[in-house]
Write an enzyme that holds these catalytic residues in place. Structure first.
Site, PDB file in Angstrom:
ATOM      1  N   ASP A 101       2.161 -10.065  10.075  1.00 37.83           N
ATOM      2  CA  ASP A 101       2.476  -9.270   9.462  1.00 37.83           C
ATOM      3  C   ASP A 101       3.143  -9.456   7.830  1.00 37.83           C
ATOM      4  O   ASP A 101       4.642  -9.650   8.380  1.00 37.83           O
ATOM      5  CB  ASP A 101       2.814  -7.773   9.610  1.00 37.83           C
ATOM      6  CG  ASP A 101       2.367  -6.638   9.025  1.00 37.83           C
ATOM      7  OD1 ASP A 101       2.378  -7.103   7.698  1.00 37.83           O
ATOM      8  OD2 ASP A 101       3.020  -5.610   9.716  1.00 37.83           O
ATOM      9  N   ASN A 140      -0.796 -14.645  -1.518  1.00 36.65           N
ATOM     10  CA  ASN A 140      -2.391 -13.869  -1.884  1.00 36.65           C
ATOM     11  C   ASN A 140      -2.081 -12.961  -0.590  1.00 36.65           C
ATOM     12  O   ASN A 140      -2.939 -13.496  -0.194  1.00 36.65           O
ATOM     13  CB  ASN A 140      -3.385 -14.947  -1.554  1.00 36.65           C
ATOM     14  CG  ASN A 140      -4.847 -14.549  -1.473  1.00 36.65           C
ATOM     15  OD1 ASN A 140      -4.666 -13.787  -3.178  1.00 36.65           O
ATOM     16  ND2 ASN A 140      -5.353 -14.669  -0.324  1.00 36.65           N
ATOM     17  N   TYR A 170      -3.324   0.471  -5.703  1.00 29.73           N
ATOM     18  CA  TYR A 170      -4.501  -1.136  -5.919  1.00 29.73           C
ATOM     19  C   TYR A 170      -3.396  -1.442  -7.160  1.00 29.73           C
ATOM     20  O   TYR A 170      -2.923  -2.740  -7.503  1.00 29.73           O
ATOM     21  CB  TYR A 170      -5.696  -1.335  -5.845  1.00 29.73           C
ATOM     22  CG  TYR A 170      -5.061  -2.597  -6.359  1.00 29.73           C
ATOM     23  CD1 TYR A 170      -5.312  -3.617  -4.893  1.00 29.73           C
ATOM     24  CD2 TYR A 170      -6.546  -3.585  -7.347  1.00 29.73           C
ATOM     25  CE1 TYR A 170      -5.816  -5.021  -5.716  1.00 29.73           C
ATOM     26  CE2 TYR A 170      -6.063  -4.534  -7.554  1.00 29.73           C
ATOM     27  CZ  TYR A 170      -6.298  -5.501  -6.302  1.00 29.73           C
ATOM     28  OH  TYR A 170      -6.234  -6.688  -6.477  1.00 29.73           O
ATOM     29  N   LYS A 193      -0.558  -4.785  -8.138  1.00 26.57           N
ATOM     30  CA  LYS A 193      -0.575  -5.615  -8.878  1.00 26.57           C
ATOM     31  C   LYS A 193      -0.174  -5.832 -10.002  1.00 26.57           C
ATOM     32  O   LYS A 193       0.719  -6.514 -10.355  1.00 26.57           O
ATOM     33  CB  LYS A 193      -1.934  -5.666  -9.390  1.00 26.57           C
ATOM     34  CG  LYS A 193      -3.377  -5.667  -8.345  1.00 26.57           C
ATOM     35  CD  LYS A 193      -2.509  -7.250  -7.468  1.00 26.57           C
ATOM     36  CE  LYS A 193      -3.350  -7.501  -6.000  1.00 26.57           C
ATOM     37  NZ  LYS A 193      -3.022  -9.099  -5.588  1.00 26.57           N
ATOM     38  N   VAL A 228     -14.556 -11.464  -9.143  1.00 18.82           N
ATOM     39  CA  VAL A 228     -14.870 -12.416  -7.707  1.00 18.82           C
ATOM     40  C   VAL A 228     -15.868 -11.394  -6.622  1.00 18.82           C
ATOM     41  O   VAL A 228     -15.678 -10.264  -6.061  1.00 18.82           O
ATOM     42  CB  VAL A 228     -13.946 -13.057  -7.077  1.00 18.82           C
ATOM     43  CG1 VAL A 228     -14.127 -13.880  -6.340  1.00 18.82           C
ATOM     44  CG2 VAL A 228     -12.544 -12.975  -8.201  1.00 18.82           C
TER      45      VAL A 228
END
Length: 255
Positions: free
Chosen positions: A64, A91, A152, A156, A185
């Site tokens: 984790d 990533n 989110y 970022k 994507v």
């Protein structure tokens, strides 16, 4: 810069973009340490890559990334073989079923910093050489068009800030710090982010062709293959129809 024989550590490696980057790195001749939560998927991918590339050292650590003790122990053991980490690719995607805000922040922000800190302090800073490639998102720079994206988006944006600040703090070393920013994507991750609403997701990609994971992996390899004196500090990789985060040319495929 040749990747052959280098040791690359990749987080979020068990699926999608991470898996595709792992395959590209192995094809380029890099030894790999793959990190993710899913041990079953990591084991399957590692065995597959090792079969295809028997001359490489390919291993995994199921951890984790939001837990620094797990991260540091995994990285400490990974530098024993095949040696120091030359390339770190962050990533840090949360598990697709996690909706809890604290877990998302822990993965995307804390996890990114934990892995970077550990890699830097397990040889990279001592050698003053290496590459850190953070896979962020175009949403780190522009407000996303969907509801429910605030967490989110802020994650970022934090990754962008960390990447740019870290680059400055590593003055006096030969460590590159790079940001790769994917646009739309075609992965399960995007469909999950729009609230598990298939109709909304289908309408979002209607009229143009989204990228696939291999497109992002190709971009990562392009950045990593530059000579030592060249840094592509940031690269946006989006579908040609994606003019900005909120503007799409939905007639793109009809011409």
């Amino acid at each position: 810069m040749s990747l052959r024989g280098q040791h690359a550590l990749l987080t979020g490696a068990s699926m999608g973009i991470g898996e595709s980057i792992a395959r590209q790195l192995a094809q380029a001749g890099a030894n790999l340490t793959l990190i993710s939560r899913s041990e079953d998927k990591l084991a399957t991918l590692t065995n597959n890559l090792q079969t295809q590339h028997p001359n490489l050292i390919i291993k995994y650590r199921a951890v984790d990334v939001g837990n620094f003790e797990q991260v540091d122990a995994a990285i400490e053991s990974s530098v024993q073989e095949p040696g120091n980490i030359d390339i770190l690719i962050n990533n840090p995607l949360p598990h697709l079923k996690i909706a809890d805000i604290q877990t998302m922040v822990s993965t995307n922000v804390n996890g990114l910093m934990y892995v970077t800190y550990s890699v830097l302090n397990h040889g990279m800073m001592e050698r003053k050489a290496g590459t850190i490639l953070n896979v962020t998102s175009v949403t780190g720079l522009e407000v996303p068009p969907f509801p429910g994206e605030a967490v989110y988006h802020s994650n970022k944006a934090a990754q962008e800030a960390f990447t740019n600040s870290l680059r400055n703090e590593l003055v006096g070393t030969n460590i590159k710090v790079l940001a790769l920013r994917p646009g739309v994507v075609a992965t399960n991750f995007h469909s999950q982010r729009v609230g598990h609403d298939k109709e909304l997701y289908d309408s979002f990609i209607e009229g143009y062709e989204p990228l696939v994971a291999k497109d992002i992996a190709d971009a990562a390899l392009y950045m990593l293959n530059q000579p030592a004196n060249v840094s592509i500090k940031a690269l946006d990789v989006v579908p040609s129809a994606q003019r900005s985060l909120n503007v799409f040319d939905r007639e793109w495929n009809k011409r």
